[in-house]
Motif scaffolding. Sequence first.
Motif, PDB file in Angstrom:
ATOM      1  N   GLN A  28      31.826  75.520  26.832  1.00 45.66           N
ATOM      2  CA  GLN A  28      32.138  75.992  25.891  1.00 45.66           C
ATOM      3  C   GLN A  28      33.533  76.902  27.797  1.00 45.66           C
ATOM      4  N   GLY A  29      33.046  76.684  28.490  1.00 44.97           N
ATOM      5  CA  GLY A  29      33.745  76.545  30.316  1.00 44.97           C
ATOM      6  C   GLY A  29      32.772  77.918  31.308  1.00 44.97           C
ATOM      7  N   THR A  30      33.037  77.555  32.622  1.00 40.93           N
ATOM      8  CA  THR A  30      32.030  78.855  32.998  1.00 40.93           C
ATOM      9  C   THR A  30      33.381  79.116  33.717  1.00 40.93           C
ATOM     10  N   LEU A  31      33.032  80.412  34.345  1.00 39.37           N
ATOM     11  CA  LEU A  31      34.146  81.153  35.166  1.00 39.37           C
ATOM     12  C   LEU A  31      34.048  81.125  36.516  1.00 39.37           C
ATOM     13  N   VAL A  32      34.791  80.554  37.393  1.00 37.65           N
ATOM     14  CA  VAL A  32      34.117  80.751  38.853  1.00 37.65           C
ATOM     15  C   VAL A  32      35.286  81.533  39.471  1.00 37.65           C
ATOM     16  N   THR A  33      34.645  82.886  40.222  1.00 32.50           N
ATOM     17  CA  THR A  33      35.811  83.328  40.778  1.00 32.50           C
ATOM     18  C   THR A  33      35.764  82.802  42.369  1.00 32.50           C
ATOM     19  N   LEU A  91      28.245  69.970  25.268  1.00 29.39           N
ATOM     20  CA  LEU A  91      28.410  69.750  26.253  1.00 29.39           C
ATOM     21  C   LEU A  91      28.475  71.260  26.658  1.00 29.39           C
ATOM     22  N   ARG A  92      27.837  71.320  28.322  1.00 28.27           N
ATOM     23  CA  ARG A  92      27.356  72.863  28.931  1.00 28.27           C
ATOM     24  C   ARG A  92      28.453  72.779  30.196  1.00 28.27           C
ATOM     25  N   GLU A  93      28.081  73.478  31.344  1.00 30.36           N
ATOM     26  CA  GLU A  93      28.771  73.807  31.882  1.00 30.36           C
ATOM     27  C   GLU A  93      28.279  75.063  33.097  1.00 30.36           C
ATOM     28  N   SER A  94      27.656  74.271  34.480  1.00 30.52           N
ATOM     29  CA  SER A  94      27.046  75.349  34.853  1.00 30.52           C
ATOM     30  C   SER A  94      27.360  75.131  36.031  1.00 30.52           C
ATOM     31  N   LEU A 108      32.817  74.165  46.053  1.00 29.74           N
ATOM     32  CA  LEU A 108      32.122  74.218  44.312  1.00 29.74           C
ATOM     33  C   LEU A 108      31.398  73.008  43.967  1.00 29.74           C
ATOM     34  N   THR A 109      30.857  73.351  43.651  1.00 29.14           N
ATOM     35  CA  THR A 109      30.042  72.094  43.152  1.00 29.14           C
ATOM     36  C   THR A 109      29.416  72.820  41.107  1.00 29.14           C
ATOM     37  N   LEU A 110      30.054  72.228  40.508  1.00 29.01           N
ATOM     38  CA  LEU A 110      29.734  72.139  39.153  1.00 29.01           C
ATOM     39  C   LEU A 110      28.588  71.291  38.160  1.00 29.01           C
ATOM     40  N   THR A 111      28.073  71.533  37.850  1.00 31.12           N
ATOM     41  CA  THR A 111      27.478  70.549  36.730  1.00 31.12           C
ATOM     42  C   THR A 111      27.678  70.576  35.283  1.00 31.12           C
ATOM     43  N   CYS A 112      28.277  69.393  34.593  1.00 31.99           N
ATOM     44  CA  CYS A 112      28.247  69.283  33.016  1.00 31.99           C
ATOM     45  C   CYS A 112      26.893  68.569  32.950  1.00 31.99           C
ATOM     46  N   THR A 113      26.190  69.316  31.813  1.00 34.10           N
ATOM     47  CA  THR A 113      25.201  68.917  30.650  1.00 34.10           C
ATOM     48  C   THR A 113      25.913  68.418  29.559  1.00 34.10           C
ATOM     49  N   PHE A 114      25.276  67.010  28.809  1.00 31.83           N
ATOM     50  CA  PHE A 114      25.720  66.983  27.516  1.00 31.83           C
ATOM     51  C   PHE A 114      24.478  66.311  26.643  1.00 31.83           C
ATOM     52  N   SER A 115      24.698  66.092  25.567  1.00 27.88           N
ATOM     53  CA  SER A 115      23.777  65.858  24.653  1.00 27.88           C
ATOM     54  C   SER A 115      24.468  65.309  23.168  1.00 27.88           C
ATOM     55  N   GLY A 116      23.826  64.548  22.478  1.00 25.73           N
ATOM     56  CA  GLY A 116      24.533  63.632  21.474  1.00 25.73           C
ATOM     57  C   GLY A 116      25.621  62.175  21.762  1.00 25.73           C
TER      58      GLY A 116
END
Lengths: 122, 108
Positions: A114-119, A4-7, A18-26
């Motif tokens: 792995q997480g994404t830091l949003v400030t 999984l990867r956050e962007s 705020l708009t966050l996307t989680c792209t996953f595989s498997g």
Amino acid sequence: QVTLRESGPALVKPTQTLTLTCTFSGFSLSTSGMCVSWIRQPPGKALEWLALIDWDDDKYYSTSLKTRLTISKDTSKNQVVLTMTNMDPVDTATYYCARVALSGLHRYFDYWGQGTLVTVSS
Amino acid sequence: SSELTQDPAVSVALGQTVRITCQGDSLRTYYASWYQQKPGQAPVLVIYDKNKRPSGIPDRFSGSSSGNTASLTITGAQAEDEADYYCNSGDSSVNHLVFGGGTKLTVL
């Protein structure tokens, strides 16, 4: 293997959405029993569960944040999107997405991004 | 909504046994899962379904539960076990989830 990867944006201004996307595989979110969740962690603080979406497109939200959150999925793209309105500096955090497994009356997060830091700052 | 309460910090001597607890009314209904988080890293599942370990988690990690308290026990703590540990369970329903406040484990 499951990944999984956050962007999303690293910086947002107060009152913005705020708009966050989680792209996953498997795995596929169209498979019965599959779920994806969002969790956040302010710097130096504890984890906080935010929202969950399941294979049947049922959605569940943190009681304290439900008026500001929307979770959705695009099964064809293997993505889950979280929007959070009216951002405030207290929303500064690392945002994680995680796959959610179900075993009887028990859910748990078996794979994490792995997480994404949003400030949030003007 | 429910809350899960954890001791903020616990220490253990190298090679000794340590128990990290998590208390909350929801634990009378739902099992706890446990996560290890090292600085700058994402959490890692170490215990689920009360006392099951994912592949790759050493068998020195075990879980138990009684009443409103769930416990994570590390038997023979190693230096690499120094981390923050979080419990998690269902809250008002299996699909509403809650985390404990976390326990910082120091291995002396």
